[in-house]
Write a protein that holds these residues in place. Sequence first.
Motif, PDB file in Angstrom:
ATOM      1  N   PHE A 155      89.014  32.252  96.074  1.00 36.52           N
ATOM      2  CA  PHE A 155      88.808  31.107  95.183  1.00 36.52           C
ATOM      3  C   PHE A 155      89.418  29.803  95.708  1.00 36.52           C
ATOM      4  CE2 PHE A 155      89.518  28.986  90.889  1.00 36.52           C
ATOM      5  CZ  PHE A 155      88.195  28.616  90.759  1.00 36.52           C
ATOM      6  N   PRO A 156      90.646  29.815  96.269  1.00 33.72           N
ATOM      7  CA  PRO A 156      91.197  28.536  96.768  1.00 33.72           C
ATOM      8  C   PRO A 156      90.369  27.912  97.882  1.00 33.72           C
ATOM      9  CG  PRO A 156      92.901  30.217  96.623  1.00 33.72           C
ATOM     10  CD  PRO A 156      91.588  30.922  96.440  1.00 33.72           C
ATOM     11  N   PHE A 157      89.602  28.734  98.599  1.00 38.48           N
ATOM     12  CA  PHE A 157      88.875  28.248  99.768  1.00 38.48           C
ATOM     13  C   PHE A 157      87.445  27.814  99.449  1.00 38.48           C
ATOM     14  CE2 PHE A 157      91.855  31.643 100.989  1.00 38.48           C
ATOM     15  CZ  PHE A 157      92.792  30.857 101.633  1.00 38.48           C
ATOM     16  N   PHE A 158      87.071  27.839  98.166  1.00 32.25           N
ATOM     17  CA  PHE A 158      85.760  27.331  97.777  1.00 32.25           C
ATOM     18  C   PHE A 158      85.832  25.813  97.735  1.00 32.25           C
ATOM     19  CE2 PHE A 158      84.735  31.416  95.244  1.00 32.25           C
ATOM     20  CZ  PHE A 158      84.351  32.041  96.419  1.00 32.25           C
ATOM     21  N   ILE A 159      85.749  25.198  98.914  1.00 30.89           N
ATOM     22  CA  ILE A 159      85.778  23.746  99.013  1.00 30.89           C
ATOM     23  C   ILE A 159      84.446  23.280  99.573  1.00 30.89           C
ATOM     24  CG2 ILE A 159      88.276  23.571  99.171  1.00 30.89           C
ATOM     25  CD1 ILE A 159      88.080  23.539 102.146  1.00 30.89           C
ATOM     26  N   TYR A 160      84.288  21.990  99.739  1.00 35.58           N
ATOM     27  CA  TYR A 160      82.943  21.454  99.937  1.00 35.58           C
ATOM     28  C   TYR A 160      82.231  21.984 101.168  1.00 35.58           C
ATOM     29  CZ  TYR A 160      85.059  18.058 103.176  1.00 35.58           C
ATOM     30  OH  TYR A 160      85.727  17.459 104.209  1.00 35.58           O
ATOM     31  N   PHE A 161      82.958  22.355 102.238  1.00 37.38           N
ATOM     32  CA  PHE A 161      82.253  22.808 103.425  1.00 37.38           C
ATOM     33  C   PHE A 161      81.702  24.222 103.241  1.00 37.38           C
ATOM     34  CE2 PHE A 161      86.558  24.317 104.238  1.00 37.38           C
ATOM     35  CZ  PHE A 161      86.355  25.572 104.777  1.00 37.38           C
ATOM     36  N   LEU A 162      82.144  24.912 102.170  1.00 36.79           N
ATOM     37  CA  LEU A 162      81.582  26.218 101.837  1.00 36.79           C
ATOM     38  C   LEU A 162      80.567  26.112 100.707  1.00 36.79           C
ATOM     39  CD1 LEU A 162      84.749  28.504 101.888  1.00 36.79           C
ATOM     40  CD2 LEU A 162      82.935  28.415 103.583  1.00 36.79           C
ATOM     41  N   GLY A 163      80.378  24.901 100.193  1.00 39.13           N
ATOM     42  CA  GLY A 163      79.577  24.729  98.989  1.00 39.13           C
ATOM     43  C   GLY A 163      78.078  24.788  99.213  1.00 39.13           C
ATOM     44  N   ASP A 164      77.401  24.992  98.134  1.00 43.52           N
ATOM     45  CA  ASP A 164      75.949  24.955  98.108  1.00 43.52           C
ATOM     46  C   ASP A 164      75.501  23.541  98.491  1.00 43.52           C
ATOM     47  OD1 ASP A 164      73.291  24.516  97.083  1.00 43.52           O
ATOM     48  OD2 ASP A 164      73.520  26.369  95.969  1.00 43.52           O
ATOM     49  N   PRO A 165      74.511  23.388  99.391  1.00 44.27           N
ATOM     50  CA  PRO A 165      74.062  22.046  99.786  1.00 44.27           C
ATOM     51  C   PRO A 165      73.682  21.171  98.597  1.00 44.27           C
ATOM     52  CG  PRO A 165      73.105  23.699 101.223  1.00 44.27           C
ATOM     53  CD  PRO A 165      73.803  24.448 100.120  1.00 44.27           C
TER      54      PRO A 165
END
Length: 447
Positions: A23-33
């Motif tokens: 959960f902490p690593f769900f940041i924008y570079f892992l996000g849905d486009p």
Amino acid sequence: MELNINPKFVWVKGAFLLFFGLFPFFIYFLGDPLIYLKYSIKSHDMIKATYFKYFTVGLLLWVLIQILRKRIRISSNRINWIIMAAILFLGLAVTSTVFSVDPKMSVNGYTHRNEGLLAFIGYIGVFLFAAFMLVEEKHQRLMLLICTWSSVIVSVYGILQHFRVDFYQNYGIKDNLERAYAFFSNPNFFSTYLILHIILAMALYLTDKRTYSLWSYSIIICLQVTALIYTYTRSGLLALGFSIVLLSLWIYARQRSLWLRWGILVCLIIAIITALTIVDGTQKGLFMRATGTMNELKHISEGEGGKAGSSRAYIWKKSLDIIPQYLWLGSGPDTFALVFPDIPSEKQQYLYDENIIVDKAHNELLQLLVTLGLPAVLAYIALVSGVLIRSWRELRRRTGSQAVMSVCLMVVICAYLVQAMFNISVVTVAPYFWMLLGLCYARTRTS
């Protein structure tokens, strides 16, 4: 009312554990486009909130399918007051949404906050899942292990960030900010995350007898405390001190055999805080925050108490003024910004910006009182206090490492509540609190 759940479902338990580890690593570079393009300010918090909603929907669909397949059954042979309080709290949040000043906003939450009805559904869902699915000691310990080791990466990144090493900068944050925020877009949120995980690491440190594990957890806690210091958040340090005092009193009274090990850890923490304060000097860091606290006390003595707590006192006072208007049903989840008195001259005086939007009360109970109403606050208090009271009563049945684990979970809940007196609830951190509350309750069901 009680839930009877098939004890299997190994894969869904694994998914639950994995989600909180990642959960902490769900940041924008892992996000849905699509999510990435939607927000011009690439906030880590928005992405986390969106993924938490996905997780909530998936969890609810899974529960519904299992109920239809009769693998989860709801029995009414006895009344479970804690579960009733949780359901009542959620029901009152739904009612508040229906009668909200802005029902659409109350469903999804205020812009950049996303703590509307969907978030509350997720919170209660996480609480119930942890309470009824993670009932085995090995699963509870595995959750603590996953969260603790995950926090190592987050802590190291926060420390690097303090020294201006930031590979995936959140563009919603000032470039020259020395306060660490890691993947949470705000030092206060990061501080809350760290407090929870420091106590979890302490639980593992106190219950693992292997020498290499003691060294490992000591290093982890030192990294976490260092990152906490670099957030320069007073409420976080207050919660840490409160936790250390509580654990010290209990260990001295009930677990004297751990006193030396605990004393060494406390000395390490004090040494880190002292050393980093000296290194930072008098112009920044903890010394500067302490100086700020003294200035705020001076404002209070001069009759300008509204500037105390980084002007939180002003926000609290204005919040208390509007409570009578929304006493029973609240203004609606996450609608604080819509009902907070908009007086530019006062905001300029106390918040130094007449155009600033005050969207949170900076006190969790006060926030709930304004947005959800008094009945919901009472249900919330009944739920949390019910879990703590039951945990304390069941503690006498536990000994050794099991007792230590139970006490640490109780302390982590109390620590969250202490910092919540000065902070806001956010979707990036609150799920951890509700999950740990569920774990604490789960231990009372299996003692």
